[in-house]
Write a protein that holds these residues in place. Structure first.
Motif, PDB file in Angstrom:
ATOM      1  N   THR A  77       0.847  -1.179   0.000  1.00 22.89           N
ATOM      2  CA  THR A  77       0.000   0.000   0.000  1.00 22.89           C
ATOM      3  C   THR A  77       0.889   1.237   0.000  1.00 22.89           C
ATOM      4  O   THR A  77       1.634   1.480   0.940  1.00 22.89           O
ATOM      5  CB  THR A  77      -0.895   0.014   1.246  1.00 22.89           C
ATOM      6  OG1 THR A  77      -1.478  -1.275   1.350  1.00 22.89           O
ATOM      7  CG2 THR A  77      -1.973   1.054   1.121  1.00 22.89           C
ATOM      8  N   LEU A  78       0.804   1.995  -1.063  1.00 23.40           N
ATOM      9  CA  LEU A  78       1.613   3.194  -1.180  1.00 23.40           C
ATOM     10  C   LEU A  78       0.705   4.407  -1.095  1.00 23.40           C
ATOM     11  O   LEU A  78      -0.441   4.355  -1.517  1.00 23.40           O
ATOM     12  CB  LEU A  78       2.340   3.211  -2.527  1.00 23.40           C
ATOM     13  CG  LEU A  78       3.267   2.027  -2.786  1.00 23.40           C
ATOM     14  CD1 LEU A  78       3.881   2.130  -4.172  1.00 23.40           C
ATOM     15  CD2 LEU A  78       4.348   1.984  -1.741  1.00 23.40           C
ATOM     16  N   SER A  79       1.261   5.493  -0.555  1.00 23.60           N
ATOM     17  CA  SER A  79       0.455   6.706  -0.426  1.00 23.60           C
ATOM     18  C   SER A  79       0.853   7.774  -1.431  1.00 23.60           C
ATOM     19  O   SER A  79       0.054   8.630  -1.777  1.00 23.60           O
ATOM     20  CB  SER A  79       0.619   7.289   0.977  1.00 23.60           C
ATOM     21  OG  SER A  79       0.452   6.280   1.935  1.00 23.60           O
ATOM     22  N   HIS A  80       2.119   7.736  -1.862  1.00 27.20           N
ATOM     23  CA  HIS A  80       2.619   8.832  -2.695  1.00 27.20           C
ATOM     24  C   HIS A  80       3.109   8.285  -4.022  1.00 27.20           C
ATOM     25  O   HIS A  80       4.047   7.512  -4.070  1.00 27.20           O
ATOM     26  CB  HIS A  80       3.717   9.587  -1.962  1.00 27.20           C
ATOM     27  CG  HIS A  80       3.251  10.138  -0.651  1.00 27.20           C
ATOM     28  ND1 HIS A  80       2.456  11.255  -0.564  1.00 27.20           N
ATOM     29  CD2 HIS A  80       3.423   9.706   0.606  1.00 27.20           C
ATOM     30  CE1 HIS A  80       2.172  11.488   0.711  1.00 27.20           C
ATOM     31  NE2 HIS A  80       2.743  10.557   1.443  1.00 27.20           N
TER      32      HIS A  80
ATOM     33  N   LEU B  95      12.821   8.451  -3.271  1.00 30.04           N
ATOM     34  CA  LEU B  95      12.015   7.241  -3.109  1.00 30.04           C
ATOM     35  C   LEU B  95      12.502   6.509  -1.865  1.00 30.04           C
ATOM     36  O   LEU B  95      13.702   6.259  -1.715  1.00 30.04           O
ATOM     37  CB  LEU B  95      12.184   6.339  -4.331  1.00 30.04           C
ATOM     38  CG  LEU B  95      11.444   5.007  -4.272  1.00 30.04           C
ATOM     39  CD1 LEU B  95       9.959   5.207  -4.526  1.00 30.04           C
ATOM     40  CD2 LEU B  95      12.013   4.030  -5.285  1.00 30.04           C
ATOM     41  N   VAL B  96      11.576   6.181  -0.977  1.00 28.08           N
ATOM     42  CA  VAL B  96      11.956   5.474   0.248  1.00 28.08           C
ATOM     43  C   VAL B  96      12.148   3.983  -0.063  1.00 28.08           C
ATOM     44  O   VAL B  96      11.247   3.340  -0.605  1.00 28.08           O
ATOM     45  CB  VAL B  96      10.878   5.652   1.343  1.00 28.08           C
ATOM     46  CG1 VAL B  96      11.284   4.894   2.607  1.00 28.08           C
ATOM     47  CG2 VAL B  96      10.645   7.125   1.638  1.00 28.08           C
TER      48      VAL B  96
ATOM     49  N   ASP C  72       9.258  12.093   7.487  1.00 28.81           N
ATOM     50  CA  ASP C  72       8.125  13.012   7.491  1.00 28.81           C
ATOM     51  C   ASP C  72       8.579  14.326   6.898  1.00 28.81           C
ATOM     52  O   ASP C  72       9.610  14.869   7.283  1.00 28.81           O
ATOM     53  CB  ASP C  72       7.638  13.250   8.924  1.00 28.81           C
ATOM     54  CG  ASP C  72       7.100  11.974   9.550  1.00 28.81           C
ATOM     55  OD1 ASP C  72       6.166  11.390   8.976  1.00 28.81           O
ATOM     56  OD2 ASP C  72       7.647  11.541  10.585  1.00 28.81           O
ATOM     57  N   ASP C  73       7.794  14.818   5.961  1.00 29.79           N
ATOM     58  CA  ASP C  73       8.122  16.097   5.343  1.00 29.79           C
ATOM     59  C   ASP C  73       6.910  16.997   5.499  1.00 29.79           C
ATOM     60  O   ASP C  73       5.851  16.720   4.942  1.00 29.79           O
ATOM     61  CB  ASP C  73       8.468  15.884   3.861  1.00 29.79           C
ATOM     62  CG  ASP C  73       9.095  17.128   3.248  1.00 29.79           C
ATOM     63  OD1 ASP C  73       9.287  18.124   3.970  1.00 29.79           O
ATOM     64  OD2 ASP C  73       9.394  17.099   2.046  1.00 29.79           O
ATOM     65  N   ALA C  74       7.078  18.067   6.272  1.00 30.66           N
ATOM     66  CA  ALA C  74       5.978  18.993   6.545  1.00 30.66           C
ATOM     67  C   ALA C  74       4.719  18.245   7.010  1.00 30.66           C
ATOM     68  O   ALA C  74       3.612  18.490   6.530  1.00 30.66           O
ATOM     69  CB  ALA C  74       5.671  19.839   5.306  1.00 30.66           C
TER      70      ALA C  74
ATOM     71  N   PHE D 214       6.241   9.564   4.531  1.00 33.42           N
ATOM     72  CA  PHE D 214       6.645   8.823   3.333  1.00 33.42           C
ATOM     73  C   PHE D 214       7.274   7.511   3.774  1.00 33.42           C
ATOM     74  O   PHE D 214       8.288   7.511   4.461  1.00 33.42           O
ATOM     75  CB  PHE D 214       7.646   9.630   2.493  1.00 33.42           C
ATOM     76  CG  PHE D 214       7.037  10.838   1.823  1.00 33.42           C
ATOM     77  CD1 PHE D 214       6.802  11.998   2.539  1.00 33.42           C
ATOM     78  CD2 PHE D 214       6.679  10.795   0.489  1.00 33.42           C
ATOM     79  CE1 PHE D 214       6.224  13.112   1.928  1.00 33.42           C
ATOM     80  CE2 PHE D 214       6.109  11.902  -0.134  1.00 33.42           C
ATOM     81  CZ  PHE D 214       5.876  13.053   0.592  1.00 33.42           C
ATOM     82  N   GLY D 215       6.662   6.382   3.396  1.00 33.64           N
ATOM     83  CA  GLY D 215       7.155   5.066   3.757  1.00 33.64           C
ATOM     84  C   GLY D 215       7.713   4.335   2.545  1.00 33.64           C
ATOM     85  O   GLY D 215       7.803   4.904   1.457  1.00 33.64           O
TER      86      GLY D 215
END
Lengths: 231, 191
Positions: A16-19, A168-169, A175-177, A181-182
């Motif tokens: 599961t990706l968010s970005h 890319l992680v 965490d950015d602002a 990001f995982g």
């Protein structure tokens, strides 16, 4: 014709990706206009992300439609005969896709291209908790790709951009602002952004980073990283 | 018998997906010849537009169609139309040959698995989808069509397009987003 191999377990890659990739990056990649440095990062995200692979396929369909519309340029009169003669020969042995004995990637990263796995062996510690490893992309256009490892709870080098930067992680999270990001998530930053992401607690964070231009690094840690990574 | 296969060849001539499947399933040389006549001159134009010298363009067009022969078993009409699949082969050849890059390679590549036998209606569906897409491309607003063309035919990444057109990056990005959104509804989910 070789028999189809047993189906592989694709589910395990469907994390599961968010970005995800922006449409602009999807088009750059699908059209082939993206440089090598960014392509490595984008391909690594795509390997992990079936949704973005589908979006690339859609953009490639645009390429297919354009190919149909383009005017024809006649080939040499014997072109078809030459092609038929070449397919009559025994099937040319396929070159091995990847040389045997290459470096294996760390087991706790998401899958990375072979050259990225190899780059990990060239890591250099540049500050407490921080190592960098340049990835040889041979692009020669000022773009560069590197691995960056930052220990848990630390702050990434603060910088702005003179161009577009992709991060890319591969392992861990930052965490950015206020946004997390995982693994597999991609962050796209361009000229306007000035940021200094913080590594999440719990474990180190390893990222694959590509810039199409040199960073403008603002703090001492950034300058150290820059000096050692050649960035 | 001869008459039947002639008729079949004629019906298939304008259905390139069926031709690729014929190459994959029975090494059909007539089907290959039809594919070659249709696509090789287009691939050559594509290479020329992107700056390949004529001899290189000719050679890459040859190589592209030979790759179609060799990789026909990987073609999955449910996932991509014939022209889309051949475009991707041509694009990769160009990146290898002209820019001396390779697409990144993984030890296990989820997109490299042989295609399953296509369902009977998949080929017809693929052909119809390609036709709809071509119509939609013709109807794109000019500013969106412009950035798409520069991307595919001038080898320009979106940041370069913004510079050349003296447009803010965000404007180019939103034109690409709008263009894809419009086309996406037509081609459906290809994942």
């Amino acid at each position: 014709m070789s028999p189809a191999p047993a189906p592989t377990d694709n589910d395990k890659k469907t994390m599961t990706l968010s970005h995800h990739l922006s449409d602009a990056l999807i088009v750059d990649y699908a059209s082939g206009s993206m440089g090598r440095a960014q392509s490595l990062v984008v391909a690594t995200h795509l390997h992990a992300c079936a949704a973005c692979r589908g979006r690339v396929a859609q953009a490639e369909a645009v390429g297919g439609a354009l190919l149909e519309e383009i005017a024809s340029t006649p080939l040499a009169p014997d072109a078809l005969d030459r092609a038929l003669a070449r397919i009559e020969r025994p099937r040319e042995a396929a070159a091995p896709e990847a040389a045997a004995g290459h470096a294996r990637q760390p087991a706790d990263w998401i899958s990375v291209p072979v050259e990225v796995a190899e780059a990990a062996a060239r890591r250099r510690w540049v500050a407490p908790g921080v190592w960098v490893a340049p990835v040889d992309v041979g692009s020669g256009d000022g773009a560069l790709t590197y691995l960056l490892r930052v220990g848990q709870g630390m702050r990434m080098p603060q910088h702005t951009h003179a161009g577009c930067e992709l991060t890319l992680v591969l392992k861990g999270a930052f965490d950015d602002a206020g946004v997390r990001f995982g693994p597999g998530d991609i962050s796209e930053a361009d000229d306007a952004v000035e940021h200094s992401p913080v590594i999440a607690a719990g474990q180190e964070c390893v990222c694959l980073v590509a810039c199409d231009n040199r960073l403008i690094v603002k703090d001492w840690l950034g300058r150290v990283v820059q000096a050692y990574a050649g960035i | 018998m001869g008459g039947v296969s002639e008729v079949m060849t004629q019906t298939r001539a304008d259905d390139p997906a069926a031709l690729i499947v014929a190459v994959a399933t029975r090494g059909d040389r007539d089907a290959f010849a039809l594919l070659f006549e249709h696509f090789a001159p287009r691939v050559k134009s594509y290479m020329l537009r992107l700056g390949a010298p004529p001899e290189t363009a000719e050679e890459l067009a040859q190589e592209c169609l030979l790759t179609v022969w060799r990789k026909a078993t990987l073609f999955d009409p449910a996932r991509a139309g014939a022209s889309t699949w051949i475009f991707a082969i041509a694009r990769n050849l160009r990146i290898d040959a002209v820019r001396r890059q390779r697409r990144p390679r993984f030890e296990d590549d989820p997109t490299d698995e042989p295609a399953p036998e296509p369902p009977a209606d998949a080929i017809a569906f693929a052909a119809e989808r390609d036709v709809r897409l071509r119509e939609a491309m013709r109807e794109l607003p000019p500013d969106q069509a412009e950035v798409i063309r520069r991307s595919f035919f001038q080898d320009k990444a979106h940041s370069e397009i913004a510079r050349e057109l003296s447009l803010p990056l965000g404007t180019v990005k939103s034109r690409l987003r709008l263009a894809l959104a419009r086309l996406r509804g037509l081609v459906g989910d290809l994942a």
